[in-house]
Design a protein around this motif. Structure first.
Motif, PDB file in Angstrom:
ATOM      1  N   GLU A 165      36.739  29.645  23.114  1.00 29.06           N
ATOM      2  CA  GLU A 165      35.253  30.037  22.821  1.00 29.06           C
ATOM      3  C   GLU A 165      34.408  30.117  23.270  1.00 29.06           C
ATOM      4  O   GLU A 165      34.047  29.038  24.814  1.00 29.06           O
ATOM      5  CB  GLU A 165      34.764  28.379  21.632  1.00 29.06           C
ATOM      6  N   TYR A 166      33.024  31.911  24.068  1.00 25.46           N
ATOM      7  CA  TYR A 166      32.505  31.304  24.207  1.00 25.46           C
ATOM      8  C   TYR A 166      30.892  30.729  24.497  1.00 25.46           C
ATOM      9  O   TYR A 166      30.756  31.212  22.960  1.00 25.46           O
ATOM     10  CB  TYR A 166      32.841  32.441  24.978  1.00 25.46           C
ATOM     11  N   TRP A 167      30.573  29.771  25.195  1.00 22.39           N
ATOM     12  CA  TRP A 167      29.229  29.403  25.090  1.00 22.39           C
ATOM     13  C   TRP A 167      28.254  30.525  25.630  1.00 22.39           C
ATOM     14  O   TRP A 167      28.263  30.491  27.055  1.00 22.39           O
ATOM     15  CB  TRP A 167      28.854  28.199  25.526  1.00 22.39           C
TER      16      TRP A 167
ATOM     17  N   LEU B  87      22.276  24.896  23.827  1.00 19.09           N
ATOM     18  CA  LEU B  87      24.190  24.719  24.162  1.00 19.09           C
ATOM     19  C   LEU B  87      25.064  23.500  24.634  1.00 19.09           C
ATOM     20  O   LEU B  87      24.008  23.312  26.409  1.00 19.09           O
ATOM     21  CB  LEU B  87      24.707  25.927  24.215  1.00 19.09           C
ATOM     22  N   ASP B  88      25.709  22.690  24.239  1.00 18.76           N
ATOM     23  CA  ASP B  88      26.018  21.934  25.008  1.00 18.76           C
ATOM     24  C   ASP B  88      26.806  22.602  26.317  1.00 18.76           C
ATOM     25  O   ASP B  88      26.753  21.680  27.086  1.00 18.76           O
ATOM     26  CB  ASP B  88      27.514  21.417  24.688  1.00 18.76           C
ATOM     27  N   HIS B  89      27.709  23.744  25.896  1.00 16.14           N
ATOM     28  CA  HIS B  89      28.110  24.973  27.601  1.00 16.14           C
ATOM     29  C   HIS B  89      27.898  25.878  28.036  1.00 16.14           C
ATOM     30  O   HIS B  89      28.455  26.620  27.777  1.00 16.14           O
ATOM     31  CB  HIS B  89      29.569  24.479  27.592  1.00 16.14           C
ATOM     32  N   ARG B  90      26.060  25.877  28.213  1.00 15.85           N
ATOM     33  CA  ARG B  90      26.012  27.418  28.312  1.00 15.85           C
ATOM     34  C   ARG B  90      26.699  28.174  29.266  1.00 15.85           C
ATOM     35  O   ARG B  90      26.756  27.323  30.489  1.00 15.85           O
ATOM     36  CB  ARG B  90      23.961  27.228  29.233  1.00 15.85           C
TER      37      ARG B  90
END
Length: 75
Positions: A16-18, A24-27
């Protein structure tokens, strides 16, 4: 029809790309997570835990309306 839980066997993975968006949790990162073997997984809906139940009659009608689509019972 029967709904049942599968054992926690994770044979496949998805990523999954953030995007780089505040909050967002994992920018701006890509995260991996395991998928249960033999399942179909729509990553766009993972946070909402939606389940769609369709009859084979509904799938047949969808095939009539959109013959180029892939409406499969196993999905």
């Amino acid at each position: 029809m029967k709904l049942s839980a599968l054992p926690d066997v994770l044979a496949a993975t998805a990523e999954e790309y953030w995007p780089d968006i505040d909050g967002l949790d994992h920018r701006d990162t890509v995260t991996d997570f395991g998928l249960p073997e033999g399942t179909f997984f729509d990553c766009a809906l993972v946070r909402h835990a939606l389940v769609h139940l369709l009859t084979t009659t509904a799938l047949d009608r969808l095939r009539e309306l959109y013959p180029h689509g892939r409406f499969e019972v196993r999905r």
